[in-house]
Design an enzyme around this catalytic site. Sequence first.
Site, PDB file in Angstrom:
ATOM      1  N   GLN A  64      43.450  26.834  36.301  1.00 26.87           N
ATOM      2  CA  GLN A  64      44.777  26.364  35.906  1.00 26.87           C
ATOM      3  C   GLN A  64      45.303  25.337  36.907  1.00 26.87           C
ATOM      4  OE1 GLN A  64      47.412  29.881  36.264  1.00 26.87           O
ATOM      5  NE2 GLN A  64      46.018  30.643  37.850  1.00 26.87           N
ATOM      6  N   ASP A  76      49.896  37.376  42.514  1.00 25.73           N
ATOM      7  CA  ASP A  76      51.057  37.013  43.350  1.00 25.73           C
ATOM      8  C   ASP A  76      51.469  38.163  44.251  1.00 25.73           C
ATOM      9  OD1 ASP A  76      52.007  38.069  40.654  1.00 25.73           O
ATOM     10  OD2 ASP A  76      53.805  38.274  41.878  1.00 25.73           O
ATOM     11  N   GLU A 107      41.984  39.750  39.978  1.00 21.12           N
ATOM     12  CA  GLU A 107      42.584  38.432  39.754  1.00 21.12           C
ATOM     13  C   GLU A 107      41.461  37.385  39.826  1.00 21.12           C
ATOM     14  OE1 GLU A 107      45.918  36.946  39.437  1.00 21.12           O
ATOM     15  OE2 GLU A 107      44.494  35.283  39.186  1.00 21.12           O
ATOM     16  N   ASP A 129      36.860  38.389  36.604  1.00 22.52           N
ATOM     17  CA  ASP A 129      37.463  38.401  35.272  1.00 22.52           C
ATOM     18  C   ASP A 129      37.846  39.840  34.915  1.00 22.52           C
ATOM     19  OD1 ASP A 129      37.884  37.211  32.492  1.00 22.52           O
ATOM     20  OD2 ASP A 129      36.468  38.833  32.075  1.00 22.52           O
ATOM     21  N   GLY A 130      39.060  40.019  34.434  1.00 25.22           N
ATOM     22  CA  GLY A 130      39.583  41.349  34.156  1.00 25.22           C
ATOM     23  C   GLY A 130      38.780  42.117  33.133  1.00 25.22           C
ATOM     24  N   ASP A 167      49.015  42.472  33.906  1.00 24.41           N
ATOM     25  CA  ASP A 167      49.989  41.501  34.414  1.00 24.41           C
ATOM     26  C   ASP A 167      49.618  40.078  33.975  1.00 24.41           C
ATOM     27  OD1 ASP A 167      52.168  40.687  35.955  1.00 24.41           O
ATOM     28  OD2 ASP A 167      50.978  40.494  37.784  1.00 24.41           O
ATOM     29  N   THR A 205      49.418  36.697  32.005  1.00 20.96           N
ATOM     30  CA  THR A 205      50.647  36.064  31.554  1.00 20.96           C
ATOM     31  C   THR A 205      50.664  35.648  30.108  1.00 20.96           C
ATOM     32  OG1 THR A 205      49.662  34.046  32.385  1.00 20.96           O
ATOM     33  CG2 THR A 205      51.272  35.159  33.782  1.00 20.96           C
TER      34      THR A 205
END
Lengths: 284, 284
Positions: free
Chosen positions: B31, B86, B106, B137-138, B155, B157
């Site tokens: 990103q 975060d 994450e 990767d989750g 979490d 987004t």
Amino acid sequence: MEFWFSERHTDNVELSIRVEKQLFSGQSDFQRIDVFDSVEFGRFLTSDGNVIFSEKDEFTYDEMIVHVPMAVHPNVKKVLVIGGGDGGVARELSHYEEIEVIDVVEPDEMFVEVCKEYFPDNSKGLEDKRVNIYYQDGLRFLRTSHNEYDLIINDATDPFGHTEGLFTKEFYGSCYKALKDDGIMVYQHGSPFYDEDEGACKAMHKRVYNSFPISRVYQAHIPTCAAGYWLFGFASKKYHPLKDLDAKRWNKRGIKTWYYTTNLHRGAFMLPKYVEDLLAEEEK
Amino acid sequence: MEFWFSERHTDNVELSIRVEKQLFSGQSDFQRIDVFDSVEFGRFLTSDGNVIFSEKDEFTYDEMIVHVPMAVHPNVKKVLVIGGGDGGVARELSHYEEIEVIDVVEPDEMFVEVCKEYFPDNSKGLEDKRVNIYYQDGLRFLRTSHNEYDLIINDATDPFGHTEGLFTKEFYGSCYKALKDDGIMVYQHGSPFYDEDEGACKAMHKRVYNSFPISRVYQAHIPTCAAGYWLFGFASKKYHPLKDLDAKRWNKRGIKTWYYTTNLHRGAFMLPKYVEDLLAEEEK
């Protein structure tokens, strides 16, 4: 075409809505009124550049300011609506058969006329036979009224500008006098999120808290309001907004809503910690 | 100087925040990440031009996604946080002494590093000794996990873009398998207000509703989200988010919050009629 209406919610935050067409623009004795058409919010009306309501989210506001007190008070016969010239509040009140009189006190005749032309779904509320419109200043109207109303709805939009007098200590005192011994007053309490709105929100709570034995605040999510978050005040001489909620009776009425339910009614009084704290500071 | 960041919440609505200074801009493998400083929201981070969180309103999100399940589940020992680089979720989890392991998965290491530098109040959560960070990767991480976690917090987004895999039927099935017999999963449910978001919201509810015996939706007011209104999902094998809420136990902990209270917890599950209807359509 890039054609946008923008409103500064604070000096540092702006909400913009893409506009298809401007339908009306005029200056009354009280305010500049504009009507726009948009894809996202349908038609919306602005006063001096601030969104007053839109077709897409006015239901939330009108339902929350009417059904919350009406689901609590057991026998409302006479209602005073201060402001409310668009007719949305009267429309929601017209669902209740027991109401005999709905007095709407709106100073701005042009506002009423514009709403009649561009927002017939709202203004049809004013056609109810029980509605009397008085083109007067709300505070002046109130001064002559004693022990008369079961419910007063202060639909005035803004503690600043031409409706400023409807947010003073005198105003709340006059409402108290105009209400019967078991009367309820509901009013707009603004958005508590941005720092610059916090002061007005606190000052209002202090005035009402000191004027009425029962004073509680409830919330709704209204996207075109500052931060998308709006508070209402519930001030009462006798009835408690939760303990005296008669959900069974209200649900029997079969009123069709888009936002309000008696379950949501309860939840609307359960406020975030920072709002609770902000209000509690004024209750010392 | 007029220096503004703008985000289109839909093609036709835009929220703009006045910027003092751009603090960071970088492109990771996943990103584009930017960090801005503003008067109204303090510092805020964007991913591909969308606000992910701001100093002024991240508390609401982090408190609501952590304290709601933690006030319900009686004995959480092992937590999986998917996304959460975060550190805000880990920070709220770190208040709970009974938790033994917090696995944070994450994929984007740059995201974690940027948050460490610019959002130390969030990222300090990752310094807790119980936290293990996996840069993976989750979904891949989940596939190897069976009957292991008491609580999974998704979490991630956005159901679109690089976290798309975390919103599929396979993902929810994998979460179910990774949870113990009394496990809870909470996740972001998006904003239901705008027409173009409604579909994603409904599809998500359908998948979870069909995967877990208990599936309920709760709400919060977050100004930087679309329409200022955000939903969370609570999916569970055993515990009910209201019937199993232990307010007394939670309040004894003395955790300092800005948004969450056990009273608000109850209210957060009392949804507007149009949201109830939208979800009910998927429960047929």
